[in-house]
Design a protein around this motif. Structure first.
Motif, PDB file in Angstrom:
ATOM      1  N   TRP A  40       0.818  -1.217   0.000  1.00 22.04           N
ATOM      2  CA  TRP A  40       0.000   0.000   0.000  1.00 22.04           C
ATOM      3  C   TRP A  40       0.851   1.267   0.000  1.00 22.04           C
ATOM      4  O   TRP A  40       0.340   2.355  -0.146  1.00 22.04           O
ATOM      5  N   TYR A  41       2.172   1.135   0.120  1.00 22.04           N
ATOM      6  CA  TYR A  41       3.052   2.301   0.036  1.00 22.04           C
ATOM      7  C   TYR A  41       3.165   2.753  -1.413  1.00 22.04           C
ATOM      8  O   TYR A  41       3.376   1.924  -2.297  1.00 22.04           O
ATOM      9  N   SER A  42       3.064   4.023  -1.620  1.00 23.04           N
ATOM     10  CA  SER A  42       3.286   4.583  -2.952  1.00 23.04           C
ATOM     11  C   SER A  42       4.770   4.914  -3.048  1.00 23.04           C
ATOM     12  O   SER A  42       5.260   5.822  -2.359  1.00 23.04           O
ATOM     13  N   ILE A  43       5.458   4.154  -3.880  1.00 23.18           N
ATOM     14  CA  ILE A  43       6.920   4.259  -3.921  1.00 23.18           C
ATOM     15  C   ILE A  43       7.402   3.964  -5.337  1.00 23.18           C
ATOM     16  O   ILE A  43       6.803   3.152  -6.030  1.00 23.18           O
ATOM     17  N   SER A  44       8.460   4.611  -5.743  1.00 21.82           N
ATOM     18  CA  SER A  44       9.003   4.352  -7.076  1.00 21.82           C
ATOM     19  C   SER A  44       9.709   2.996  -7.097  1.00 21.82           C
ATOM     20  O   SER A  44      10.155   2.507  -6.055  1.00 21.82           O
ATOM     21  N   PRO A  45       9.832   2.392  -8.277  1.00 26.93           N
ATOM     22  CA  PRO A  45      10.568   1.127  -8.365  1.00 26.93           C
ATOM     23  C   PRO A  45      11.999   1.257  -7.834  1.00 26.93           C
ATOM     24  O   PRO A  45      12.500   0.353  -7.178  1.00 26.93           O
ATOM     25  N   PHE A  46      12.617   2.393  -8.078  1.00 26.78           N
ATOM     26  CA  PHE A  46      14.009   2.591  -7.655  1.00 26.78           C
ATOM     27  C   PHE A  46      14.120   2.700  -6.142  1.00 26.78           C
ATOM     28  O   PHE A  46      15.036   2.132  -5.527  1.00 26.78           O
ATOM     29  N   ASP A  47      13.188   3.413  -5.523  1.00 21.63           N
ATOM     30  CA  ASP A  47      13.203   3.524  -4.060  1.00 21.63           C
ATOM     31  C   ASP A  47      12.927   2.171  -3.406  1.00 21.63           C
ATOM     32  O   ASP A  47      13.525   1.825  -2.388  1.00 21.63           O
ATOM     33  N   LYS A  48      12.017   1.384  -3.989  1.00 24.87           N
ATOM     34  CA  LYS A  48      11.714   0.056  -3.455  1.00 24.87           C
ATOM     35  C   LYS A  48      12.957  -0.834  -3.532  1.00 24.87           C
ATOM     36  O   LYS A  48      13.293  -1.539  -2.577  1.00 24.87           O
ATOM     37  N   ILE A  49      13.644  -0.783  -4.638  1.00 23.60           N
ATOM     38  CA  ILE A  49      14.875  -1.558  -4.798  1.00 23.60           C
ATOM     39  C   ILE A  49      15.921  -1.096  -3.788  1.00 23.60           C
ATOM     40  O   ILE A  49      16.604  -1.914  -3.158  1.00 23.60           O
ATOM     41  N   ASP A  50      16.050   0.214  -3.598  1.00 23.65           N
ATOM     42  CA  ASP A  50      17.013   0.743  -2.623  1.00 23.65           C
ATOM     43  C   ASP A  50      16.750   0.201  -1.223  1.00 23.65           C
ATOM     44  O   ASP A  50      17.677  -0.196  -0.512  1.00 23.65           O
ATOM     45  N   ILE A  51      15.485   0.169  -0.827  1.00 18.76           N
ATOM     46  CA  ILE A  51      15.133  -0.303   0.515  1.00 18.76           C
ATOM     47  C   ILE A  51      15.374  -1.802   0.646  1.00 18.76           C
ATOM     48  O   ILE A  51      16.062  -2.259   1.564  1.00 18.76           O
ATOM     49  N   GLU A  52      14.816  -2.577  -0.261  1.00 17.17           N
ATOM     50  CA  GLU A  52      14.889  -4.032  -0.131  1.00 17.17           C
ATOM     51  C   GLU A  52      16.301  -4.569  -0.337  1.00 17.17           C
ATOM     52  O   GLU A  52      16.681  -5.573   0.257  1.00 17.17           O
ATOM     53  N   SER A  53      17.097  -3.878  -1.137  1.00 14.92           N
ATOM     54  CA  SER A  53      18.469  -4.351  -1.383  1.00 14.92           C
ATOM     55  C   SER A  53      19.332  -4.281  -0.125  1.00 14.92           C
ATOM     56  O   SER A  53      20.346  -4.972  -0.037  1.00 14.92           O
ATOM     57  N   GLN A  54      18.933  -3.485   0.843  1.00 15.26           N
ATOM     58  CA  GLN A  54      19.696  -3.418   2.095  1.00 15.26           C
ATOM     59  C   GLN A  54      19.528  -4.683   2.938  1.00 15.26           C
ATOM     60  O   GLN A  54      20.348  -4.962   3.804  1.00 15.26           O
ATOM     61  N   LEU A  55      18.462  -5.457   2.672  1.00 18.13           N
ATOM     62  CA  LEU A  55      18.189  -6.647   3.472  1.00 18.13           C
ATOM     63  C   LEU A  55      18.523  -7.953   2.756  1.00 18.13           C
ATOM     64  O   LEU A  55      18.667  -8.988   3.401  1.00 18.13           O
ATOM     65  N   THR A  56      18.668  -7.935   1.439  1.00 16.58           N
ATOM     66  CA  THR A  56      18.937  -9.186   0.721  1.00 16.58           C
ATOM     67  C   THR A  56      20.238  -9.869   1.141  1.00 16.58           C
ATOM     68  O   THR A  56      20.296 -11.095   1.105  1.00 16.58           O
ATOM     69  N   PRO A  57      21.268  -9.144   1.572  1.00 15.24           N
ATOM     70  CA  PRO A  57      22.491  -9.853   1.979  1.00 15.24           C
ATOM     71  C   PRO A  57      22.320 -10.777   3.189  1.00 15.24           C
ATOM     72  O   PRO A  57      23.149 -11.650   3.420  1.00 15.24           O
ATOM     73  N   TYR A  58      21.248 -10.612   3.942  1.00  8.11           N
ATOM     74  CA  TYR A  58      21.027 -11.450   5.117  1.00  8.11           C
ATOM     75  C   TYR A  58      20.413 -12.797   4.753  1.00  8.11           C
ATOM     76  O   TYR A  58      20.326 -13.687   5.588  1.00  8.11           O
TER      77      TYR A  58
END
Length: 162
Positions: free
Chosen positions: A69-87
């Motif tokens: 439900w967050y209105s977010i650009s594809p780039f911002d979503k990638i920026d956020i989620e990419s911080q957690l993928t290394p775990y």
């Protein structure tokens, strides 16, 4: 984000400990397991009730995804989620949803994919509208009526992962 990183680090550490202790392949797997999220929501509500912005929707946000439900650009979503993928020690998926078909803008699709690759996203998907008129077989983005025949028997698909 710092709290999320501490939680994910704990998951990763405990899985490594269990793997060593039990000689089994435990791992952190970020998956869009919608059925599991619904079951977890039911159990959570039984124990804790309905909590605003936690269990007040008919679903949990799954994996490490930004809530839908967050209105977010594809780039911002990638920026956020990419911080957690290394775990993740067992795999993960990041996806973005586009409001409209990008069939006539492949450069935009390429830009999004390249951005995800630059952010080291291991498994990435783009969801776009993909509809079909069941009256005349026209395919493309359709809202209420087919642009070719005016038919209303529309099969709408809004999520294509992989």
């Amino acid at each position: 984000m710092e709290v999320a990183k501490r939680i994910e680090e704990l998951f990763k550490k405990r899985c490594a400990e269990f793997k060593e202790q039990y000689s089994l392949n435990f791992g952190v797997y970020y998956t869009p397991a919608e059925n599991l999220c619904y079951t977890a929501l039911k159990k959570f509500r039984e124990k804790y009730g309905i909590i605003k912005n936690v269990s007040d929707k008919e679903f949990f946000t799954n994996s490490i995804h930004v809530p839908v439900w967050y209105s977010i650009s594809p780039f911002d979503k990638i920026d956020i989620e990419s911080q957690l993928t290394p775990y993740s020690s067992a795999g993960c998926i990041t996806y973005v949803e586009l409001d409209a078909s990008a069939v006539h803008n492949t450069k935009a699709l390429e830009q999004i994919v390249n951005y995800a690759m630059d952010k080291d996203i291991p498994y990435f998907a783009i969801n776009v509208p993909s509809d079909k008129c069941l009256d005349c077989d026209w395919e493309g983005e359709i809202n209420d009526t087919c642009p070719r025949c005016g038919g209303t028997h529309i099969e709408q698909l809004r999520r294509v992962t992989g």
